[in-house]
Write an enzyme that holds these catalytic residues in place. Structure first.
Site, mmCIF file in Angstrom:
data_model
loop_
_atom_site.group_PDB
_atom_site.id
_atom_site.type_symbol
_atom_site.label_atom_id
_atom_site.label_comp_id
_atom_site.label_asym_id
_atom_site.label_seq_id
_atom_site.Cartn_x
_atom_site.Cartn_y
_atom_site.Cartn_z
ATOM 1 N N ASN A 145 5.086 5.143 8.917
ATOM 2 C CA ASN A 145 5.869 4.020 9.425
ATOM 3 C C ASN A 145 5.703 2.773 8.564
ATOM 4 O O ASN A 145 6.527 1.854 8.623
ATOM 5 C CB ASN A 145 5.447 3.655 10.849
ATOM 6 C CG ASN A 145 6.231 4.407 11.903
ATOM 7 O OD1 ASN A 145 5.671 5.202 12.648
ATOM 8 N ND2 ASN A 145 7.529 4.169 11.973
ATOM 9 N N SER A 146 4.627 2.744 7.787
ATOM 10 C CA SER A 146 4.329 1.542 7.007
ATOM 11 C C SER A 146 5.514 1.124 6.150
ATOM 12 O O SER A 146 6.101 1.941 5.431
ATOM 13 C CB SER A 146 3.116 1.785 6.106
ATOM 14 O OG SER A 146 1.944 1.877 6.860
ATOM 15 N N LEU B 97 -9.197 -22.865 -3.119
ATOM 16 C CA LEU B 97 -10.282 -23.838 -3.034
ATOM 17 C C LEU B 97 -11.571 -23.247 -3.587
ATOM 18 O O LEU B 97 -12.298 -23.902 -4.330
ATOM 19 C CB LEU B 97 -10.467 -24.275 -1.589
ATOM 20 C CG LEU B 97 -11.428 -25.435 -1.328
ATOM 21 C CD1 LEU B 97 -10.974 -26.686 -2.059
ATOM 22 C CD2 LEU B 97 -11.530 -25.702 0.174
ATOM 23 N N GLY B 98 -11.858 -22.007 -3.177
ATOM 24 C CA GLY B 98 -13.017 -21.311 -3.741
ATOM 25 C C GLY B 98 -14.287 -21.389 -2.936
ATOM 26 O O GLY B 98 -15.382 -21.571 -3.478
ATOM 27 N N HIS C 142 0.813 -1.218 0.000
ATOM 28 C CA HIS C 142 0.000 0.000 0.000
ATOM 29 C C HIS C 142 0.848 1.271 0.000
ATOM 30 O O HIS C 142 0.333 2.353 -0.294
ATOM 31 C CB HIS C 142 -0.995 -0.001 1.172
ATOM 32 C CG HIS C 142 -0.396 0.241 2.513
ATOM 33 N ND1 HIS C 142 -0.155 -0.766 3.427
ATOM 34 C CD2 HIS C 142 0.005 1.381 3.141
ATOM 35 C CE1 HIS C 142 0.343 -0.269 4.530
ATOM 36 N NE2 HIS C 142 0.459 1.037 4.382
ATOM 37 N N ASP D 236 0.047 -7.649 1.362
ATOM 38 C CA ASP D 236 0.409 -6.233 1.495
ATOM 39 C C ASP D 236 1.926 -6.055 1.542
ATOM 40 O O ASP D 236 2.453 -5.301 2.362
ATOM 41 C CB ASP D 236 -0.235 -5.616 2.732
ATOM 42 C CG ASP D 236 -0.193 -4.092 2.700
ATOM 43 O OD1 ASP D 236 0.158 -3.532 1.645
ATOM 44 O OD2 ASP D 236 -0.479 -3.452 3.730
#
Length: 389
Positions: free
Chosen positions: A223-224, A276-277, A118, A148
């Site tokens: 900080n990400s 798997l779905g 992000h 992420d």
């Protein structure tokens, strides 16, 4: 009676006045004698007060402080500032540039940097600034929305890289040091502990992150992507998110998971997940008070994604909705109890087992339908980019 009462009132007033005058004379006399006999006593008392800046610090605490400072000094050169420019569409369909800031850290001397997806999502321009102030243009090598995480590259050699620790050995209470650029305040250091492990959150974009490290080391916007470091100077996590309506609750992606993903991103540029779905939920003891399931543990399939491996194998989702304390619950679907003979009791456990396999692997699913137990072999496929489960 009135006269006797008046006499007693006069005597009482005289007694009180006498006590006050006597106390005053005694105080003045005592003060005079004290100063006469001990002229430096007041000065001696002042000199005996220990200044607040000379508070005693145990040597062990001082050594700990030196260790923290040493870890920060050693780690800081490998922590970078990431600045991005993205194009944003406004309400009137106009396009304008928007700037962002985040953190990252060098994982390879050849210029590979690990950060959050992000931080660089949709970036048209990426600038990476090293600790000494030198700036480089960065490019995205690969990214993974579901974890992420992203790896970016700068054209530089012989860079300082941070050592990666073992997040599987973490325990609540261990010290944690966060380094990053919150609100553009470069090279900010905060200290805390590992507050908890195996936390699950859902990010604003809907991405579900599991098995996170919770820490009270202060983490703020900017900080990400920065490192969460242990007392040895090893990276144990990637600072990723905070609980915005609370204080001292931050989350980091465990470095062991990040290492695996970063390696694949560097080699292949993308991550392919087996799938798997299904969408489902765990049977809980609270549910059993209201709903009669044929088993008391397992994963109830609420929905099967059309065209998914589960759909091709014939698994069925729920067919009716009930309400328990105003909560909508889909029931009537198959209940998965095992994968390859291993019991599963929640979607997290089932998802974790699926992720241990590769695309193309075949798994044996044990499930309950209409009170009877069945098994079916399912070949896992690659998860579509816009789906999960």
């Amino acid at each position: 009676m009135r006269r006797e009462r008046g006499v007693w009132q006069v005597l009482l007033i005289i007694f009180i006045l006498g006590a006050l005058i006597g106390g005053f004379i005694g105080s003045v006399g005592g003060y005079y004698l004290l100063n006469k006999n001990s002229p430096a006593s007041s000065e001696t008392k002042i000199n005996n007060v220990v200044p607040t800046q000379e508070v005693y610090i145990p040597s062990s605490l001082g050594a700990f402080e030196k260790d923290i400072v040493a870890v920060v000094k050693k780690s800081m050169p490998a922590v970078v500032n990431i600045s991005t420019i993205t194009l944003v569409e406004d309400f009137f369909f106009g396009i304008y540039p928007s700037s962002g800031v985040g953190s990252g850290f060098i994982i390879d001397p050849k210029g590979y940097i690990l950060t959050n997806y992000h931080v660089v999502e949709g970036a048209r321009k990426i600038d990476v600034t090293l600790s000494e102030g030198k700036k480089y243009s960065g490019r995205v090598v690969g990214y993974d929305k579901r974890s992420d995480l992203a790896v970016i590259k700068i054209d530089a050699e012989n860079l300082p890289a941070l050592p990666l620790g073992d997040s599987d050995k973490l325990e609540p209470g261990q010290f944690a040091i966060a380094i990053g650029n919150p609100y553009g305040l470069n090279r900010t250091v905060t200290l805390g502990i590992v507050s908890a492990l195996n936390r699950t959150i859902v990010e604003p974009n809907g991405v579900r992150l599991e098995n996170l490290i919770q820490t009270d080391a202060a983490i703020n916007p900017g900080n990400s992507g920065g490192p969460l470091i242990n007392i040895k100077g090893e990276v144990i996590g990637i600072n990723t998110a905070i609980k915005s309506d609370a204080q001292g609750i931050g989350f980091a992606i465990p470095i062991n998971k990040a290492k695996q993903i970063a390696d694949k991103l560097i080699k292949e540029g993308k991550i392919t997940y087996p799938w798997l779905g299904i969408r489902g939920y765990a049977i809980t003891s609270d549910m059993l008070d209201y709903i009669k399931f044929p088993v008391d543990k397992g994963v109830v399939i609420a929905e099967v994604v059309p065209g998914s491996p589960a759909d091709k194998a014939g698994l069925k989702g729920g067919d009716r909705i009930i309400y328990v304390d105003s909560t909508q619950i889909i029931v009537g679907g198959d209940i998965i109890t095992k994968i390859d003979g291993k019991p599963v009791e929640s979607m997290e456990e089932l998802r974790s087992e699926i992720q241990k396999r590769k695309v193309g692997d075949t798994v044996v699913i044990t499930y309950i339908r209409s009170g009877k137990e069945y098994t079916v072999k399912i070949q896992l496929e690659a998860m579509p980019d816009n789906l999960s489960g």
